[in-house]
Design an enzyme around this catalytic site. Structure first.
Site, short mmCIF file in Angstrom:
data_model
loop_
_atom_site.label_atom_id
_atom_site.label_comp_id
_atom_site.label_asym_id
_atom_site.label_seq_id
_atom_site.Cartn_x
_atom_site.Cartn_y
_atom_site.Cartn_z
N VAL A 29 20.18 -16.26 20.00
CA VAL A 29 21.18 -15.61 19.15
C VAL A 29 20.99 -14.11 19.24
O VAL A 29 19.88 -13.59 19.05
CB VAL A 29 21.07 -16.09 17.69
N SER A 55 9.78 -27.99 17.46
CA SER A 55 8.91 -28.73 16.54
C SER A 55 7.52 -28.99 17.11
O SER A 55 7.04 -30.12 17.18
CB SER A 55 9.57 -30.07 16.16
N ARG A 70 -20.70 -20.67 -11.15
CA ARG A 70 -21.70 -20.44 -12.20
C ARG A 70 -22.23 -19.01 -12.16
O ARG A 70 -22.39 -18.35 -13.20
CB ARG A 70 -22.86 -21.44 -12.04
N ARG A 76 19.05 -35.93 6.59
CA ARG A 76 18.75 -37.09 5.75
C ARG A 76 19.68 -37.17 4.56
O ARG A 76 20.02 -38.26 4.09
CB ARG A 76 17.30 -37.02 5.25
N TRP A 85 -25.05 -29.75 -7.16
CA TRP A 85 -24.09 -28.69 -7.48
C TRP A 85 -23.43 -28.25 -6.18
O TRP A 85 -24.07 -27.71 -5.30
CB TRP A 85 -24.79 -27.50 -8.15
N CYS A 99 -0.34 -23.65 16.27
CA CYS A 99 -1.75 -23.55 15.87
C CYS A 99 -2.67 -24.34 16.79
O CYS A 99 -3.87 -24.08 16.86
CB CYS A 99 -1.92 -24.05 14.44
N GLU A 122 17.69 -22.44 19.93
CA GLU A 122 16.27 -22.19 20.23
C GLU A 122 16.18 -21.56 21.62
O GLU A 122 16.68 -22.12 22.60
CB GLU A 122 15.49 -23.51 20.20
#
Length: 462
Positions: free
Chosen positions: A89, A48, A453, A29, A445, A52, A42
């Site tokens: 690599v 990409s 608290r 960019r 609360w 997860c 890769e």
């Protein structure tokens, strides 16, 4: 190190997932192909993607593998990024500013020079050297290729017994995935309780909930071998004193930084084996090398020490910072507070900041409080119990950490604590936070403030 008669620089990236391709995209960019050539290596088929999300793909909540892919290799190439998949690599020559790569399908090797280098090699799953560990039916779950291999085994297996080795994030998430697939699941864990990222008293809540879901929990047990049957396939997992039938075995023993190349190249590593960088994600002592993601150690803002935390959220932020800096802009990554959430079936698990043993290791004196509350006003339909544990520094009252275990509406409450930790707030300051309230969303609360608290009282008493 440029190879033509222009001033165009070459950026080489090792690793095509979150950090690597975020860095490549951000750099592109800022600088066009006329000014910056980008070559990315890769070793897998995919780029990409959300690692997860693999447990939820295996469990069936995500039906299509491609839903986990944010940007394909073809999309990266269309942006003038020379992305070379299935290419590993093998060596980094730091003095010569070049890397040696090998095509995994053809075997051809070549050297590629660089002006700037990004190391985004991620983490490798822990795979102990045990008899039978490489038998068919034994699976790690780190990449999309791993997930596909596991699904292929599940679809081809007639038996319905599964053993998950390890009870960290991946272990409990894979236990849920296998329950969703209709398997009888046993989790073998060498710790006293599941989720070692929690204190043991909070881990006990996870244990009780998983047992209640029909998962067989085996704690304080070390796997000694994978037993095999006909065709050499896995048939059981053995510990010192028992065997557990297994038509499929899933390894969830955690990960370590994948820094084999960096170590061989003499780059600086930390106590956890991860690369050490400055705040710009530049490798310490090396002006033209950056690194990020699961292969680095980062600053813990609470303890002030370096930690290894393998999370996609950090990896993407690292990539953005690296891409800005190699692209001629400026950005920094200040550090983390160690926030993470997970779930197993309907149980939500969250933590941020320090556990008790982390605080002791950092030399901090602290108080702890634990409270039970509900996710909504108690009279509102669907209110679910949650347990909140909070650590605060003795005398100062500085918030040190929060752990939450509960049902719907529990986990994301940890974000309030994460912001408070980042801001260095005390528990007394937290009690005045102006949080959203309405009966469908919270008691008057909020549970985190109830804990704050109680922590204030403990600090004053101490």
């Amino acid at each position: 190190m440029t190879t033509d008669n222009t001033t165009r620089e070459r950026l080489v990236i090792i690793g095509g997932d979150a950090t690597g391709m975020s860095a490549a995209s951000q750099a592109r960019r800022l600088k066009g192909p006329a000014d910056l050539e980008i070559v990315a290596f890769e070793r897998g088929h995919f780029t990409s993607y959300s690692a997860c999300g693999i447990p939820y793909w295996v469990g069936g909540q995500v039906t299509d593998r491609d839903e986990l892919i944010a940007r394909s290799p073809e999309e990266h190439r269309a942006r003038d990024i020379d992305l070379r998949t299935r290419t590993e690599v093998m060596e980094i020559d730091v003095p010569g500013r070049r890397v040696r790569s090998r095509e995994l399908d053809g075997g051809a090797e070549s050297w590629t020079s660089y002006d700037k280098l990004v190391i985004a090699t991620g983490a490798r799953p822990v795979r102990p050297d045990l008899p039978g560990i490489d038998a068919p039916g034994v699976h790690g779950v780190q990449t999309l290729d791993d997930g596909q291999a596991l699904l292929d085994t599940l679809r081809a297996t007639e038996g319905r017994h599964a053993v998950v080795v390890g009870a960290g994030y991946i272990g409990v998430e894979m236990a849920e995935a296998l329950i969703q697939r209709g398997y009888e699941v046993t989790v073998v864990n060498r710790g006293a309780e599941p989720m070692s990222t929690l204190d043991a008293d909070m881990g006990r809540l996870v244990h009780e909930a998983m047992t209640g879901m029909g998962i067989t929990m085996v704690d304080d047990a070390e796997v000694t071998k994978i037993l095999t049957g006909s065709g050499g396939r896995a048939r059981a997992v053995a510990t010192d004193d028992a065997e557990y039938p297994a038509d499929v075995v899933v390894l969830g023993l955690g990960v370590r930084p994948e820094t084999t190349l960096a170590r061989a190249a003499g780059l600086p590593l930390g106590a956890y084996g991860g690369l050490l960088t400055d705040r710009s994600m530049r490798v310490r002592g090396h002006e033209n090398i950056w690194s990020g993601g699961d292969c680095v150690e980062v600053l813990d803002l609470v303890s002030g020490t370096e930690r290894h935390i393998a999370l996609g959220t950090h990896a993407n932020k690292h990539g953005q910072v690296i891409g800005a800096n190699v692209g001629g802009d400026y950005a920094t990554f200040p550090g983390v507070v160690g926030t993470a959430v997970s779930k197993v079936c309907d149980l939500e698990i969250a933590r941020t900041g320090l556990r008790e043993k982390d605080a002791r290791r950092a030399g901090l004196q602290y108080v702890t409080v634990t409270i039970e509350s509900t996710s909504r006003a108690g009279y509102y339909p669907g209110a679910a119990l949650m347990t909140v544990k909070m650590l605060a520094e003795r005398r100062t009252g500085r918030l040190l950490g929060v752990q939450i275990v509960g049902r719907e509406g529990a986990a994301k409450r940890v974000d309030v604590a994460a912001v408070a930790l980042t801001a260095g707030m005390t528990v007394e300051q937290m009690t005045a936070l102006d949080l959203g309230y309405a009966p469908p969303f919270s008691p008057v609360w909020d549970p985190v403030l109830v804990a704050a608290r109680k922590a204030v009282a403990a600090v004053r008493k101490g």
